[in-house]
Motif scaffolding. Structure first.
Motif, PDB file in Angstrom:
ATOM      1  N   HIS A 177       0.869  -1.162   0.032  1.00  0.00           N
ATOM      2  CA  HIS A 177       0.121   0.024  -0.027  1.00  0.00           C
ATOM      3  C   HIS A 177       0.981   1.142  -0.064  1.00  0.00           C
ATOM      4  CE1 HIS A 177      -3.756  -2.046   1.871  1.00  0.00           C
ATOM      5  NE2 HIS A 177      -3.548  -2.206   0.558  1.00  0.00           N
ATOM      6  N   ARG A 178       1.695   1.236   0.832  1.00  0.00           N
ATOM      7  CA  ARG A 178       2.855   2.469   1.018  1.00  0.00           C
ATOM      8  C   ARG A 178       3.480   2.667  -0.121  1.00  0.00           C
ATOM      9  NH1 ARG A 178       4.981   0.634   6.983  1.00  0.00           N
ATOM     10  NH2 ARG A 178       3.160   0.878   8.180  1.00  0.00           N
ATOM     11  N   VAL A 179       4.132   1.801  -0.943  1.00  0.00           N
ATOM     12  CA  VAL A 179       4.753   1.966  -1.998  1.00  0.00           C
ATOM     13  C   VAL A 179       3.823   2.288  -3.187  1.00  0.00           C
ATOM     14  CG1 VAL A 179       6.263   0.777  -3.725  1.00  0.00           C
ATOM     15  CG2 VAL A 179       6.546   0.650  -1.407  1.00  0.00           C
ATOM     16  N   THR A 180       2.785   1.486  -3.342  1.00  0.00           N
ATOM     17  CA  THR A 180       1.873   1.980  -4.367  1.00  0.00           C
ATOM     18  C   THR A 180       0.934   3.440  -4.476  1.00  0.00           C
ATOM     19  OG1 THR A 180      -0.016   0.598  -3.416  1.00  0.00           O
ATOM     20  CG2 THR A 180       1.470  -0.348  -5.023  1.00  0.00           C
ATOM     21  N   LEU A 181       0.766   3.663  -3.387  1.00  0.00           N
ATOM     22  CA  LEU A 181       0.314   5.015  -3.083  1.00  0.00           C
ATOM     23  C   LEU A 181       1.126   5.957  -3.342  1.00  0.00           C
ATOM     24  CD1 LEU A 181      -1.915   4.649   0.161  1.00  0.00           C
ATOM     25  CD2 LEU A 181      -2.623   5.112  -1.801  1.00  0.00           C
ATOM     26  N   PHE A 252       1.426   9.363   5.533  1.00  0.00           N
ATOM     27  CA  PHE A 252       2.114  10.570   4.992  1.00  0.00           C
ATOM     28  C   PHE A 252       3.359  10.133   4.071  1.00  0.00           C
ATOM     29  CE2 PHE A 252       1.310  12.549   9.197  1.00  0.00           C
ATOM     30  CZ  PHE A 252       0.841  13.702   8.613  1.00  0.00           C
ATOM     31  N   PHE A 253       3.407  10.907   3.119  1.00  0.00           N
ATOM     32  CA  PHE A 253       4.656  10.708   2.337  1.00  0.00           C
ATOM     33  C   PHE A 253       5.169  11.790   2.067  1.00  0.00           C
ATOM     34  CE2 PHE A 253       1.054   7.978   0.753  1.00  0.00           C
ATOM     35  CZ  PHE A 253       1.831   6.760   0.856  1.00  0.00           C
ATOM     36  N   ARG A 257       8.000   9.354  -0.244  1.00  0.00           N
ATOM     37  CA  ARG A 257       8.496   8.202   0.568  1.00  0.00           C
ATOM     38  C   ARG A 257       7.443   8.125   1.865  1.00  0.00           C
ATOM     39  NH1 ARG A 257      13.488   6.465   1.092  1.00  0.00           N
ATOM     40  NH2 ARG A 257      14.407   8.158  -0.061  1.00  0.00           N
ATOM     41  N   PHE A 258       7.081   6.912   2.059  1.00  0.00           N
ATOM     42  CA  PHE A 258       6.226   6.663   3.187  1.00  0.00           C
ATOM     43  C   PHE A 258       6.874   7.050   4.616  1.00  0.00           C
ATOM     44  CE2 PHE A 258       4.864   4.290   6.668  1.00  0.00           C
ATOM     45  CZ  PHE A 258       3.535   4.574   6.899  1.00  0.00           C
ATOM     46  N   ILE A 259       6.265   8.040   5.417  1.00  0.00           N
ATOM     47  CA  ILE A 259       7.021   7.990   6.700  1.00  0.00           C
ATOM     48  C   ILE A 259       6.106   7.881   7.738  1.00  0.00           C
ATOM     49  CG2 ILE A 259       8.924   9.545   5.718  1.00  0.00           C
ATOM     50  CD1 ILE A 259       6.909  11.668   7.414  1.00  0.00           C
TER      51      ILE A 259
END
Ligand code: ADP
Ligand code: MG
Length: 621
Positions: A177-181, A252-253, A257-259
């Motif tokens: 999810h994090r990467v694809t978002l 949050f990106f 980058r997801f953080i």
């Protein structure tokens, strides 16, 4: 004494370093996906077997590597992404530490196939525990495929430490999810044990969110856009009425980058202040763009924590823009501090018209004739019966009090009838005891009741949890359901993983009385519910359940029946603050003491205490 310090061999150093980068299959997924993105891929496929324990494979159509680079890429601190420490402050790639592939190769069996656009043939490289097993020329399409098999094969302790497939897959999906978002412009696919879990075509951000979390998400999103000197914000927050019980949908990106950042999360929460129901969390999908020079990503090996130069300013801007969006879309109520809530129209009366009160004046009224009037009116049967039991002086006193303001003959008689009973009990001691309340609700929280030895104080919320818990558990284990048919089936929308979870516990749910008439990839239709579950609570109960299962620690003796019963009891138990009628109070007391373990709530909290007359006496010395 002899020298005792030695340099660790490379493969040992790599294994140690691997511990930091690779904690679980999901870490491999993250690193491989990020490498594919850095290689400018436009289409990325993720294949998983057994929650990543046997296989994590990423296939991309990116730049590919030359034969030399392919070999070098597995060396520690081998990276094409930075040249000097200064570059750390101008990062435009996901990776830069040059240790992911080295770490992964130290603790797994890795097979790499890669080819650059202009090359005729590509390279096939097999590495097991940092050792190159083979390197060959291979025919392969442009791009890179990396298969990571048998993770932690050489560190059994780490392998045993892995959680159940369900939990590990959950982590992988979170990472996916994090990467694809963060990259809606890239086509992503994900398969688990051969089944397609996601197919996310290249799209805009809103569509990407909807493709991941389901069609229903679309109407929940409120856009947030802000462009300032120091910070650019774009993305969405979820409308408050759709707030979830879990923190799942908070993203949050920063510069794609997801953080994780508790401080910025707080900024959002404070923008939602007063709009959320207790215990729910706002959803958000926010992209922050800042000058790479003002952040430090280098502080954590997994790169999910970053340091901002000026967090306070970011906090203020973020909070203000989310507030602004909520206000603009008419979600935040107009604040009016002078308004007296007591003057608000009660909900039930909101849409009803206002009618002028009727005032009737009895122009013939003569206070000195009261006795006579009264006699005339009191011709009904009840009134006669009443007269028999009650001395006439009492009689008139009560009627006068109770019938004040009533005008019609009929009402008058019924009031009189009630009065009769009350009056009777005043004169009849036994009956008075019998009729008096045996329970009393204190602060809408405790129920006080008398018992032979003294008194009993119940915590209403915990007691009801116990009652419901044993009730549900009984139904699940005995597999007998008491269901109530719904006139209109309820359709609820969920994400793919949530449906997955529902499917896992569906059978148990059916034993409690749920009837699922249709389950699709994103929705369930419910046509029957347990008798104790009001139709309006169904979505709350299921949402809570999903969240409880997701957060279940798998080591702790997982029993789905127990978890289900606990979760449903938690959602449905009367809350502290809820007023209960006397019959409800009595019912709760009786049900609690009909339980197998009345002393404790299902969460091991005390449900009631007793105070004996002796103890009370001691307090009165
Ligand atoms: P980092 O990403 O920090 O540079 P890695 O160990 O993840 O370190 O990767 C090492 C190098 O291997 C990268 O810098 C890149 O040049 C190359 N590489 C890794 N994965 C791919 C890929 N999928 N496509 C092309 N090159 C890759
Ligand atoms: Mg990398």
């Amino acid at each position: 004494m002899a020298d005792i310090i030695q340099l660790l061999p490379d493969h040992v150093a790599n294994q140690i370093a691997a511990g930091e980068v690779v904690q679980r299959p999901a870490s491999v997924v993250k690193e491989l996906l990020e490498n594919a993105i850095d290689a400018q891929a436009t289409s990325i496929k993720l294949l998983i077997k057994e929650a990543g324990k046997t296989l994590v494979q990423v296939i991309d159509n990116g730049s590919g590597m030359s034969a030399t680079d392919a070999r070098l890429s597995f060396e520690r601190h081998a990276t094409s992404k930075i040249r000097s420490a200064d570059d750390l402050f101008q990062l435009h790639t996901k990776g830069f530490r040059g240790e992911a592939l080295a770490s992964i190769a130290a603790i797994a069996h890795v097979e790499l196939k890669t080819k650059q656009e202009d090359d005729e043939v590509g390279t096939n490289l097999i590495i097991e525990g940092s050792e190159i097993v083979s390197q060959e020329i291979v025919v392969t399409p442009k791009g890179t495929s990396i298969a990571v098999k048998n993770l932690f094969f050489n560190i059994p302790a780490r392998r045993n430490f892995l959680k159940s497939n369900q939990v590990e897959l959950r982590h992988i999906i979170d990472e996916f999810h994090r990467v694809t978002l963060a990259h809606p412009g890239i086509h992503f696919m994900m398969y688990h044990n051969g089944n397609e879990l996601f197919n996310l075509p290249e799209s805009n951000y809103r569509q990407r969110i909807v493709n991941i979390f389901g069609n229903k998400t679309n109407e929940k999103l409120v856009p947030v856009n802000e462009d300032t000197e120091v910070l650019k914000i774009s993305g969405f927050v979820g409308k408050p009425e759709y707030a979830k019980k879990t923190r799942g949908e908070q993203f949050f990106f920063v510069n794609d980058r997801f953080i994780k950042n508790a401080y910025l999360n707080h900024a959002i929460n404070s923008a939602f202040d007063g709009l959320l129901k207790d215990g729910t969390h706002a959803s958000y999908f926010l992209n922050l763009t800042v000058d790479p020079q003002t952040i430090d990503i280098n502080i954590h090996p997994t790169k999910t924590e970053i340091k901002f130069d000026d967090e306070h300013t970011l906090y203020a801007i973020l909070r203000a823009s989310v507030k602004h969006s909520l206000g603009q879309f008419n979600i935040a109520p107009v604040l009016d501090f002078d308004r007296d809530a007591q003057l608000d129209t009660p909900y039930n009366y909101k849409d009803k018209g206002v009618s002028t009160p009727q005032i009737e004046v009895d122009r013939d009224f003569n206070p000195f004739q009261e006795q006579n009037n009264f006699k005339e009116q009191r011709s009904s049967k009840q009134a006669t019966a009443f007269k028999k039991q009650t001395p006439s002086s009492w009689d008139s006193l009560y009627v006068g009090l109770e019938s004040k303001g009533t005008q019609s003959q009929q009402e008058f008689t019924s009031v009189q009838f009630e009065t009769e009973e009350k009056t009777a009990s005043i004169f009849n001691d036994d009956k008075a005891l019998e009729n008096s309340k045996s329970t009393y609700q204190l602060h809408n929280k405790y129920i006080v009741s008398t018992i032979k030895s003294g008194m009993l104080v119940l915590d209403q919320h915990r007691s009801h949890q116990r009652v419901l818990y044993e009730d549900f558990l009984q139904h699940i284990t005995v597999k007998e359901s008491v269901s109530q048919q719904l006139l209109f089936p309820i359709e609820l929308h969920f994400s793919t993983q949530e449906i997955d979870i529902i499917n896992q516990v569906k059978e148990d749910l059916e034993h409690t009385g749920f009837v699922f008439s249709n389950v699709t990839k994103e929705s369930v239709e419910i046509s029957g519910v347990p008798v104790s579950v009001p139709a309006s609570e169904v979505s709350v109960v299921l949402e809570q359940l999903i969240s409880d299962i997701e957060n279940e620690v798998p080591d702790s003796h997982f029993s789905s029946a127990d978890l289900l019963a606990k979760s449903m009891a938690k959602s449905l138990a009367v809350k502290t603050g809820q007023t209960l009628t006397v019959p409800e109070q009595e019912h709760l007391v009786n049900s609690l003491f009909g339980c197998k373990e009345p002393n404790m709530s299902p969460f091991n909290k005390t449900t009631f205490i007793t105070l004996s007359v002796d103890e009370l006496d001691k307090k009165f010395v």
